[in-house]
Every structure is written in C-alpha cells, then in structure tokens.
Design an enzyme around this catalytic site. Sequence first.
Site, PDB file in Angstrom:
ATOM      1  CG  HIS A   1     -26.225 -48.936  28.792  1.00 53.57           C
ATOM      2  ND1 HIS A   1     -25.992 -50.000  28.078  1.00 53.57           N
ATOM      3  CD2 HIS A   1     -24.900 -49.782  29.873  1.00 53.57           C
ATOM      4  CE1 HIS A   1     -25.615 -51.377  28.181  1.00 53.57           C
ATOM      5  NE2 HIS A   1     -25.637 -51.006  30.002  1.00 53.57           N
TER       6      HIS A   1
ATOM      7  CB  CYS B   1     -24.720 -52.175  22.225  1.00 49.17           C
ATOM      8  SG  CYS B   1     -25.563 -51.053  21.775  1.00 49.17           S
TER       9      CYS B   1
HETATM   10  C1  CIR Z   1     -28.588 -55.497  28.173  1.00 45.46           C
HETATM   11  O1  CIR Z   1     -29.396 -55.299  28.723  1.00 45.46           O
HETATM   12  O2  CIR Z   1     -27.299 -55.881  28.403  1.00 45.46           O
HETATM   13  C2  CIR Z   1     -28.747 -56.126  26.420  1.00 45.46           C
HETATM   14  N1  CIR Z   1     -29.630 -56.437  25.979  1.00 45.46           N
HETATM   15  C3  CIR Z   1     -28.447 -54.853  26.164  1.00 45.46           C
HETATM   16  C4  CIR Z   1     -26.905 -54.341  25.888  1.00 45.46           C
HETATM   17  C5  CIR Z   1     -26.663 -52.769  24.850  1.00 45.46           C
HETATM   18  N2  CIR Z   1     -25.613 -52.193  25.438  1.00 45.46           N
HETATM   19  C6  CIR Z   1     -25.285 -51.030  25.106  1.00 45.46           C
HETATM   20  O3  CIR Z   1     -26.125 -50.309  25.036  1.00 45.46           O
HETATM   21  N3  CIR Z   1     -24.095 -50.864  25.046  1.00 45.46           N
END
Ligand code: CIR
Length: 253
Positions: free
Chosen positions: A161, A248
């Site tokens: 991201h 997140c």
């Molecule tokens: C994913 O791969 O979607 C989750 N394990 C981690 C998401 C992390 N989210 C973020 O950085 N906003």
Amino acid sequence: MFHYAITRRPHTNFAEGLTTVDLGKPDYNKMIEQYGYYIQTLRNLNLNVVVLPSLPDYPDSYFVEDVAVVVPELAIITRPGAKSRIGEVDHIGEALRQHYKKTPEIKHPGTLDGGDLFVVDKNVYVGLSKRTNINGAEQLRKYLEPFGYVIFMIDIGIRLHLKTSVNYIGQNRLLLTEDFVDEKAFKSFDHLIVDSNELAAANTLLINDHLLTPKGYPKTLAKLKHFNSNIIELDMSEIEKMDGGVSCLSLRF
Ligand code: CIR
C-alpha cells in the site's frame, strides 16, 4: 482534528489473513493485547472509539482502514483489491452511517484499499497498486472533486500500500522510504527518510498533534523526536506479521 475512530476486533482466526512477510506465525493473545493497547491509546487522545465485533469469515477485517475513505464531508465505501476482502465492505456501512449522510461506494471494475491513500488538506494522494486500480482512483476522484479535493495518483509498483511506505506526519512533512523521495507528487513536502533497515516504521500515524509509531525502530524514533515531542510507541509485532501497521487498524475522522 479527529474526534472518532472506528476499529474492529481481530478474530481468533486472524492468522489466516493475507500476508507477504515471513516473520513467523502471530499469537492471538499477544495480538489482542496489542490491539487493546492501541484502542486505549486512541481513547487517551480523547477519540471516541467504536469497536466493531470480529468477523470470522474475514480474517483481515480488523484492518478497517482499507474498507472506507473518510473525509469531513463524506465516507466512501471502497472495494478492496484482494478477493478475500471484498465482502468486508458489507459490514462497515452501518457504523459509518451513524456519522455520515453520504456513503457512496466504489464499484466494479474499480478496486481501492484505504491503505493506499492519505489526505493532506484538500490534496488526496492515491497509490496505484495491486490493490488499487485507476478505475477505483477515478471513482474516488468523482466523489471527492465536488468538495474541492484534488487527486494525485502515484504508481507504487510491488509495494502493498502507499501508506506502507509514505505517511504525512504534520508540519508539511512526509515520513517516507528512500524509493519515494523523487516522486513528483511529493515535491512540495519536506522529507524525513526512513532508514533501510527500519522500513516498517514508515507506517507512522498522525492523530491530532500526536504521532503513533511502531516500537523497535530507534533511528526513526530519534528523527521523529526532532519534529514532534508527542510520540507514542506501540508494540505492533503481531500486526506486522500480517502486513499491517498502526494506520491500518482504524478509520479516523
Ligand atoms: C492485507 O493483506 O490486506 C492485510 N493482511 C494487511 C492490510 C494492511 N492494511 C493497511 O495497510 N491499510
């Protein structure tokens, strides 16, 4: 100024979520302890924190940041780029509608993860990634432009991201990894570069006048202290094993 945060409690099966890192299997009890401390920190900063119930069908759903984009005027429900996460959006609308009259949605074929963007005043920086496509970013533009927002798109290549690597830390300054220093869209900001062996520290979160930063990155901590003495270190070890960071775990508005 943020007054609210929406979070979601991780389910016992959270380790079945997506990850690209090889940091070992996360521990549920430790995770809940770290999550609990995170929530307490937001409350100590006077945020009204909503804790949504865990969703066993969606082991990544506690990463609520990815399912909505919230600005003062409206909340946009996203369409996550990972197939296993698309259904999470059906569970966030109700909480958002307590605060927002308008909750438009990103629709197929668009995809967009909230982790791919940050907003500074009326400028919205959107990472184009494996999770966020141009169609998703264009739909976002259509929703935000009437309110005076300007969208900047940044190709982030193989990184998860945008906010994995670049975050706004206040005073016109970005905390970012070295590979983004030449990015045109970021030229007008001052840069604070994260050391190459502390990359996870780039995901540092500005909440009102405080910075929340992951524990265990002393070089970044020392650099941040030059600009802000209100720094809270949070142990994020279990969240990091699932590719997540401090931003997140919540939606702030
Ligand atoms: C994913 O791969 O979607 C989750 N394990 C981690 C998401 C992390 N989210 C973020 O950085 N906003």
